[in-house]
Design an enzyme around this catalytic site. Structure first.
Site, PDB file in Angstrom:
ATOM      1  N   CYS A   2       1.136  -1.241  -0.156  1.00 47.10           N
ATOM      2  CA  CYS A   2       0.237   0.049   0.070  1.00 47.10           C
ATOM      3  C   CYS A   2       1.027   1.269   0.116  1.00 47.10           C
ATOM      4  O   CYS A   2       1.452   1.524  -0.920  1.00 47.10           O
ATOM      5  CB  CYS A   2      -1.122   0.027   1.212  1.00 47.10           C
ATOM      6  SG  CYS A   2      -2.090  -1.402   1.262  1.00 47.10           S
ATOM      7  N   ASP A  64      -8.042  -4.290  -8.048  1.00 45.33           N
ATOM      8  CA  ASP A  64      -7.736  -3.255  -6.963  1.00 45.33           C
ATOM      9  C   ASP A  64      -8.196  -1.948  -7.156  1.00 45.33           C
ATOM     10  O   ASP A  64      -7.963  -1.157  -8.289  1.00 45.33           O
ATOM     11  CB  ASP A  64      -6.132  -3.072  -7.175  1.00 45.33           C
ATOM     12  CG  ASP A  64      -5.594  -2.376  -6.141  1.00 45.33           C
ATOM     13  OD1 ASP A  64      -6.086  -1.266  -5.489  1.00 45.33           O
ATOM     14  OD2 ASP A  64      -4.354  -2.603  -5.939  1.00 45.33           O
ATOM     15  N   HIS A  96      -7.122  -5.191  -3.669  1.00 45.05           N
ATOM     16  CA  HIS A  96      -6.069  -4.463  -3.072  1.00 45.05           C
ATOM     17  C   HIS A  96      -5.996  -5.231  -1.792  1.00 45.05           C
ATOM     18  O   HIS A  96      -6.794  -5.778  -1.190  1.00 45.05           O
ATOM     19  CB  HIS A  96      -6.735  -3.123  -2.787  1.00 45.05           C
ATOM     20  CG  HIS A  96      -5.814  -2.214  -2.132  1.00 45.05           C
ATOM     21  ND1 HIS A  96      -4.504  -1.592  -2.833  1.00 45.05           N
ATOM     22  CD2 HIS A  96      -5.440  -1.764  -0.949  1.00 45.05           C
ATOM     23  CE1 HIS A  96      -3.756  -0.949  -2.146  1.00 45.05           C
ATOM     24  NE2 HIS A  96      -4.504  -1.106  -0.699  1.00 45.05           N
TER      25      HIS A  96
END
Length: 146
Positions: A2, A64, A96
């Site tokens: 991330c 994602d 994600h």
């Protein structure tokens, strides 16, 4: 991973960093990291990258929602256009944060996580623990054969 994936990406601005792996790195495509929401990570890394010593691996899921297809396309094209040495993987049907544990709202995929970590270990082993000497760059025509 991330935000950390984006920060790892930026680590390539330091020429002492020879290998980076980023999992679903956010904000690279949108320039929305940090104050002013106008970072220059993609442009700087692409222009300042040392293809003789540095290598990058990026992983994204095709589902994602933080890095949409257009964002992934922008990242890949910019890196390619600037001669960055990279591996870019889009995992089919992965969301994600697909490497998080079972508490990640159904996104965790242990098989894909294991495969991705294999790429990470291969890169880090090759770049960080094996001394094969200086990289020898040859200009050669690639033959188009099947």
């Amino acid at each position: 991973m991330c935000l950390g994936g984006h920060l790892a990406f930026r680590a390539l601005l330091d020429k002492r960093i020879t290998a980076v792996v980023g999992f679903f790195a956010t904000d690279i495509h949108s320039k929305s990291l940090g104050a002013g929401v106008n970072d220059d990570s993609l442009e700087r890394v692409s222009k300042e990258f040392d293809s003789y010593t540095q290598e990058l691996v990026l992983f994204f899921g095709t589902l994602d929602s933080h890095v949409p297809p257009e964002g992934r396309d922008l990242i890949r094209k910019t890196l390619r256009d600037h001669g960055v040495k990279f591996t870019f993987m889009e995992i089919a049907d992965a969301q994600h944060a697909y490497v998080r544990d079972e508490f990640s709202k159904g996104r965790y995929d242990s098989a894909i996580t294991s495969s991705c970590l294999g790429f990470l270990f291969e890169l880090f082993h090759r770049k960080l623990t094996i001394d094969l000497g200086d990289v020898e760059r040859k200009t050669e025509k690639i033959e188009h054969v099947c």
